[in-house]
Design an enzyme around this catalytic site. Sequence first.
Site, PDB file in Angstrom:
ATOM      1  N   ARG A  41     -48.794 -13.032 -31.738  1.00  0.00           N
ATOM      2  CA  ARG A  41     -47.675 -13.668 -32.447  1.00  0.00           C
ATOM      3  C   ARG A  41     -47.521 -15.128 -32.026  1.00  0.00           C
ATOM      4  NH1 ARG A  41     -41.966 -10.795 -31.963  1.00  0.00           N
ATOM      5  NH2 ARG A  41     -42.023 -11.761 -29.903  1.00  0.00           N
ATOM      6  N   ARG A  89     -39.827 -40.991 -30.637  1.00  0.00           N
ATOM      7  CA  ARG A  89     -39.220 -40.221 -31.719  1.00  0.00           C
ATOM      8  C   ARG A  89     -39.672 -40.715 -33.096  1.00  0.00           C
ATOM      9  NH1 ARG A  89     -35.111 -39.571 -35.151  1.00  0.00           N
ATOM     10  NH2 ARG A  89     -34.202 -37.487 -35.291  1.00  0.00           N
ATOM     11  N   HIS A  91     -40.596 -38.432 -36.939  1.00  0.00           N
ATOM     12  CA  HIS A  91     -40.731 -37.074 -37.468  1.00  0.00           C
ATOM     13  C   HIS A  91     -42.178 -36.627 -37.615  1.00  0.00           C
ATOM     14  CE1 HIS A  91     -36.562 -37.906 -38.317  1.00  0.00           C
ATOM     15  NE2 HIS A  91     -36.363 -36.650 -38.673  1.00  0.00           N
ATOM     16  N   LYS A 136     -41.951 -17.745 -34.610  1.00  0.00           N
ATOM     17  CA  LYS A 136     -40.946 -17.646 -33.534  1.00  0.00           C
ATOM     18  C   LYS A 136     -40.634 -19.048 -33.024  1.00  0.00           C
ATOM     19  CE  LYS A 136     -39.691 -14.482 -29.768  1.00  0.00           C
ATOM     20  NZ  LYS A 136     -38.355 -14.204 -30.264  1.00  0.00           N
ATOM     21  N   GLU A 169     -32.696  -8.840 -40.669  1.00  0.00           N
ATOM     22  CA  GLU A 169     -32.869  -8.442 -39.264  1.00  0.00           C
ATOM     23  C   GLU A 169     -31.666  -8.938 -38.488  1.00  0.00           C
ATOM     24  OE1 GLU A 169     -36.015 -10.554 -37.173  1.00  0.00           O
ATOM     25  OE2 GLU A 169     -35.706 -12.327 -38.419  1.00  0.00           O
ATOM     26  N   LEU A 194     -38.825 -11.665 -38.267  1.00  0.00           N
ATOM     27  CA  LEU A 194     -39.779 -11.826 -37.175  1.00  0.00           C
ATOM     28  C   LEU A 194     -40.523 -10.506 -36.999  1.00  0.00           C
ATOM     29  CD1 LEU A 194     -40.474 -13.959 -34.856  1.00  0.00           C
ATOM     30  CD2 LEU A 194     -39.293 -12.332 -33.383  1.00  0.00           C
TER      31      LEU A 194
END
Length: 276
Positions: A41, A89, A91, A136, A169, A194
């Site tokens: 995963r 910084r 994007h 995740k 979920e 997930l």
Amino acid sequence: LPKSKSFINVEDRGYQFSDGVYEVIAVRRGVLIDSSEHFDRLFHSLNELDIYIPWSQAVLRVLIKEVLARNNILNGYVYLQISRGVASRNHIFPEQGVRPALVILANGLHRVKALRTEGVGVHTLRDNRWGRVDIKSISLLPNVLAKQKAAEFDCYEAWFFDDDNYITEGASSNAWIVDKMERLVTRPLGIDILPGVTRFRTLALARAEGLEIQQRRFSVKEALSANEAFLTSTTAGVCSVVKIDGHPIGSGIKGRVTTLIERLYKNYLESFSIGS
Ligand code: PDD
């Protein structure tokens, strides 16, 4: 590093953009439980986000073992987080050569179990997360807000429902019911949940026990009138849900099937010993 000496760079993209992924793995008697499924995963999450790490699974395993050993932990949890790395910084992805940043923490078992053995309450909320929650990601703001709301209703968990009122979920767990026909029901895998490792293990254990299983969607309404309900996650294991939105489920106490599943999962965790 000792935890007190560890630091996060202020320009870590995990810190500034939630640009990273994580895993939580249970450890019992020094064994990483269902580690292959967790690593699969992890690599799925990394691939989907185009984060390329210089560490193989074998190297990560060595690092995790080292963190566990230095913290003297035989039973507990490993938290592993990988962000895209440190860069000024902006994007868009940083230049090639920026190394992903790896954090591994280990904690012993120090969960309050008393309340959970009796079963917990769940509060339902509209699912307002992004469209790829199979990844995740460390971006957990909707989950944080949902669990906070649930806590305000004296519930351990929040269950999200989609636009058609089907449960997706929990905010940090997978959702299950035992339907009127005594079948185990949980939502099929897809980009809207997930792929929980505990969900996977529970399915395998239930199948081996000969229980009837349906991977299909179920609505809030069906959950409210189900025989039983429960949730699964690495940190909660299998945990009975006895109330949804204040309504008792079934007889309002932990049911027969949930008790069986809980025992199967506990026995599974206890079957591990060093060397296995
Ligand atoms: N939660 N769904 C969500 C949104 C989660 O955050 C988690 C895990 C799960 C269950 O996955 P697993 O069985 O692999 O732990 C489902 C973290 C690990 C937790 O708080 O336990």
